[in-house]
Design an enzyme around this catalytic site. Sequence first.
Site, PDB file in Angstrom:
ATOM      1  N   LEU A   1       5.218  -1.955   5.315  1.00 48.10           N
ATOM      2  CA  LEU A   1       6.441  -2.582   4.874  1.00 48.10           C
ATOM      3  C   LEU A   1       7.252  -1.126   4.582  1.00 48.10           C
ATOM      4  O   LEU A   1       6.916  -0.351   3.819  1.00 48.10           O
ATOM      5  CB  LEU A   1       6.288  -3.546   3.603  1.00 48.10           C
ATOM      6  CG  LEU A   1       7.436  -3.664   2.795  1.00 48.10           C
ATOM      7  CD1 LEU A   1       8.399  -4.802   3.706  1.00 48.10           C
ATOM      8  CD2 LEU A   1       7.286  -4.450   1.227  1.00 48.10           C
ATOM      9  N   ASP A   2       8.478  -1.280   4.996  1.00 45.75           N
ATOM     10  CA  ASP A   2       9.416  -0.050   4.765  1.00 45.75           C
ATOM     11  C   ASP A   2       9.180   0.973   5.240  1.00 45.75           C
ATOM     12  O   ASP A   2       9.663   2.297   4.729  1.00 45.75           O
ATOM     13  CB  ASP A   2      10.203  -0.287   3.407  1.00 45.75           C
ATOM     14  CG  ASP A   2      10.853  -1.625   3.117  1.00 45.75           C
ATOM     15  OD1 ASP A   2      11.593  -2.167   3.873  1.00 45.75           O
ATOM     16  OD2 ASP A   2      10.755  -1.862   1.954  1.00 45.75           O
ATOM     17  N   GLU A   3       8.218   1.189   6.182  1.00 46.21           N
ATOM     18  CA  GLU A   3       7.470   2.735   6.350  1.00 46.21           C
ATOM     19  C   GLU A   3       7.675   2.777   7.960  1.00 46.21           C
ATOM     20  O   GLU A   3       6.952   3.777   8.368  1.00 46.21           O
ATOM     21  CB  GLU A   3       6.223   2.875   5.836  1.00 46.21           C
ATOM     22  CG  GLU A   3       6.044   2.824   4.366  1.00 46.21           C
ATOM     23  CD  GLU A   3       4.731   3.124   3.827  1.00 46.21           C
ATOM     24  OE1 GLU A   3       3.611   3.482   4.734  1.00 46.21           O
ATOM     25  OE2 GLU A   3       4.456   2.669   2.683  1.00 46.21           O
TER      26      GLU A   3
END
Length: 295
Positions: free
Chosen positions: A238-240
């Site tokens: 997530l979000d990486e």
Amino acid sequence: MSEREYVLTLSCPDSRGIVAAVANLLSDHGCNITESQQYGDHFTSRFFLRMQFLAERGADGVVGEDVLRGAFAALAGDFGSGSGDTSVEWTLSPRDVRPRMIVMVSRFGHCLNDLLYRQRSGLLDVDIAAVVSNHPDLEFLADSYGVDFHHLPVTADNKLEQETRLLELVDSYDVDLVVLARYMQVLSEQLCTKMSGRIINIHHSFLPSFKGARPYHQAHARGVKLIGATAHYVTSDLDEGPIIEQEVSRVGHTHSPEQLTAIGRDLESVALARAVNWHAQRRVLLNGEKTVVFD
């Protein structure tokens, strides 16, 4: 005779003579290079290339694209030797064929509105085929631009069915890219894997410091001096995912949480539009967990 412009991208193990070999191949096929950028990553031993070139059409108006693909496929086979990652990835795309995309959004419409405006104004090299949302709130905005709107509610119980419907829309609209323009739902690992390198997300750059609701209020309470936005490819982490673009602005103690929010939304819109445009122009190449961006 007339000409057609193409974009060639290449990622392969770094070695001598790659640029010369590609340039000679294009010259041998009567092509004229109009733009060329390359980068050798010392840390990953990978080489990245983007070339724009003009190819002459035949007398019958047909471009010898298959001939070019065949010739380059044969050449690219010679680039797969070396240590480390020996994979070779390349694409050949006509410049006059614009990628098609679906924009996904929840209730915040600033990024969607910006993308729709830029496309209508000729500032975005994509065609927005449809807008998909888990809420009906922004249907009016899509309608005002003449873009199809699909309301796909999502819950913990219907997530698989909702994503299956999304993939059906990707196929039916012949979509190349999905853009999460403040879509406030986590995509499944299966969807992220299936569309790897074809989903772009935008979020504020406070992560991981200020998670959850009202991040700008959290940032205000901590007296931050820089706020920003990050556009990246979506992965199951997530979000990486690999970062494409970031934008920042200095702020001070006089800014209220509402002012920080307004500045942040502008930054999100700008960063996302750049990332989408660079992707559409084939200027972004994946380099492991990061990107090479020929801007």
